[in-house]
Design an enzyme around this catalytic site. Structure first.
Site, PDB file in Angstrom:
ATOM      1  N   PRO A  97       0.804  -1.228   0.000  1.00 44.61           N
ATOM      2  CA  PRO A  97       0.000   0.000   0.000  1.00 44.61           C
ATOM      3  C   PRO A  97       0.835   1.276   0.000  1.00 44.61           C
ATOM      4  O   PRO A  97       0.340   2.336  -0.373  1.00 44.61           O
ATOM      5  CB  PRO A  97      -0.812  -0.114   1.302  1.00 44.61           C
ATOM      6  CG  PRO A  97      -0.819  -1.557   1.637  1.00 44.61           C
ATOM      7  CD  PRO A  97       0.500  -2.090   1.155  1.00 44.61           C
ATOM      8  N   GLU A 124       0.861  -8.173   8.991  1.00 41.97           N
ATOM      9  CA  GLU A 124       0.898  -6.730   9.245  1.00 41.97           C
ATOM     10  C   GLU A 124       1.837  -5.978   8.301  1.00 41.97           C
ATOM     11  O   GLU A 124       1.635  -4.814   8.001  1.00 41.97           O
ATOM     12  CB  GLU A 124       1.333  -6.478  10.701  1.00 41.97           C
ATOM     13  CG  GLU A 124       1.352  -5.017  11.117  1.00 41.97           C
ATOM     14  CD  GLU A 124      -0.036  -4.379  11.119  1.00 41.97           C
ATOM     15  OE1 GLU A 124      -0.118  -3.150  11.027  1.00 41.97           O
ATOM     16  OE2 GLU A 124      -1.034  -5.141  11.204  1.00 41.97           O
ATOM     17  N   ARG A 162      -1.235  -8.733 -21.288  1.00 39.01           N
ATOM     18  CA  ARG A 162      -2.061  -8.366 -22.440  1.00 39.01           C
ATOM     19  C   ARG A 162      -1.358  -7.377 -23.366  1.00 39.01           C
ATOM     20  O   ARG A 162      -1.769  -7.200 -24.517  1.00 39.01           O
ATOM     21  CB  ARG A 162      -3.407  -7.810 -21.971  1.00 39.01           C
ATOM     22  CG  ARG A 162      -3.326  -6.462 -21.276  1.00 39.01           C
ATOM     23  CD  ARG A 162      -4.651  -6.091 -20.627  1.00 39.01           C
ATOM     24  NE  ARG A 162      -5.765  -6.226 -21.536  1.00 39.01           N
ATOM     25  CZ  ARG A 162      -6.108  -5.323 -22.446  1.00 39.01           C
ATOM     26  NH1 ARG A 162      -5.379  -4.221 -22.549  1.00 39.01           N
ATOM     27  NH2 ARG A 162      -7.144  -5.498 -23.224  1.00 39.01           N
ATOM     28  N   ASP A 177      -7.086   1.188 -25.619  1.00 42.49           N
ATOM     29  CA  ASP A 177      -7.668   1.047 -24.287  1.00 42.49           C
ATOM     30  C   ASP A 177      -7.640   2.375 -23.544  1.00 42.49           C
ATOM     31  O   ASP A 177      -6.807   3.241 -23.811  1.00 42.49           O
ATOM     32  CB  ASP A 177      -6.878   0.024 -23.457  1.00 42.49           C
ATOM     33  CG  ASP A 177      -7.225  -1.399 -23.841  1.00 42.49           C
ATOM     34  OD1 ASP A 177      -8.276  -1.610 -24.449  1.00 42.49           O
ATOM     35  OD2 ASP A 177      -6.424  -2.298 -23.529  1.00 42.49           O
TER      36      ASP A 177
END
Length: 255
Positions: A97, A124, A162, A177
């Site tokens: 994160p 954690e 991809r 895209d």
């Protein structure tokens, strides 16, 4: 272009079976465009209980992933010790994160590599030595917290594979895209031309390719202006696009 080697270090290898064997990811492996190597780094734990985590020094809640299992697992895959060797290591990506926000530009960058390693954490957090001495990149797929890095690594793998040559049936698909051009993708339609009174725009039925291309550019810009104006801050607008935005703003003001 060499086949792309992807290594994933995880405590839950079973999570990847369906995802990597399905759709574009599965077909890319069948075409030998990519190979997947899933490593359960618990197998590299150095105690009889196969413990890969421990309490943090200094106290605090939760458990922290130990450095030894991951360092040894990566060393076994690469054939050398990354933090001691002068050899160039491939990109070793920590899903975290706290990492760099993931973007299409990063996907395009990673798609140029021949080998990528993904470290999926749990608990954690990580022992800081994993960050500072083992990995080359820390990536976050969004400002939220997941149970582990497995789902995040699947997202990145899908977005990278991809983009590899031959992975998609139509190579043009990836180029148009959303985000690949810097803008969101224009609206798409297919048959029937009239469904329950909801009609496809006439320009798409005209067969006039220049007009269709202009309509798509304008609609792509409008959708971006309407939904993600932040993307326009780093997008170089042409004079025509500036005029279209002025038109959008005028229309909005008059409503």
């Amino acid at each position: 272009m060499k086949p792309l080697k992807l290594h994933v270090f995880t405590l839950f290898p079973e999570m990847f079976e369906g995802v990597l064997g399905s759709s574009i990811l599965g077909k890319a492996e069948q075409k030998e465009l990519v190979s997947y190597h899933i490593v359960n780094f618990r197998e590299y734990a150095q105690n009889k209980h196969s413990q890969v985590d421990d309490y943090p020094y200094g106290g605090g809640g939760g458990m922290i992933l130990k450095p030894e299992p991951l360092f040894h697992a990566v060393e076994d895959v690469l054939g050398f010790t990354p933090h001691k060797s002068q050899k160039k290591r491939p990109r070793i990506i920590l899903l975290c994160p706290q990492g760099e926000p993931y973007t299409q530009a990063k996907a395009e960058e990673l798609a140029q590599e021949d080998e990528l390693l993904f470290i999926c954490g749990h608990y954690e957090g990580y022992d800081e030595r994993i960050r500072t001495h083992l990995v080359t990149d820390e990536i976050s797929i969004g400002d939220y917290v997941l149970t582990g890095g497995e789902l995040a690594s699947m997202v990145i793998i899908d977005s990278v594979v991809r983009l590899r040559e031959g992975a998609l049936g139509n190579e043009q698909s990836a180029k148009t895209d959303s985000y690949s051009t810097g803008l969101l993708e224009y609206p798409q339609y297919t048959r029937p031309a009239d469904f329950d009174g909801m009609k496809v725009p006439d320009v798409l039925l005209s067969g006039h390719h220049a007009n269709i291309e202009e309509w798509r550019r304008k609609e792509s810009l409008f959708r971006t202006w309407q939904r993600r104006r932040d993307l326009l801050e780093s997008y170089s607008l042409s004079e025509q696009e500036k005029a279209w935005i002025a038109e959008f703003e005028k229309t909005q003001t008059s409503e």
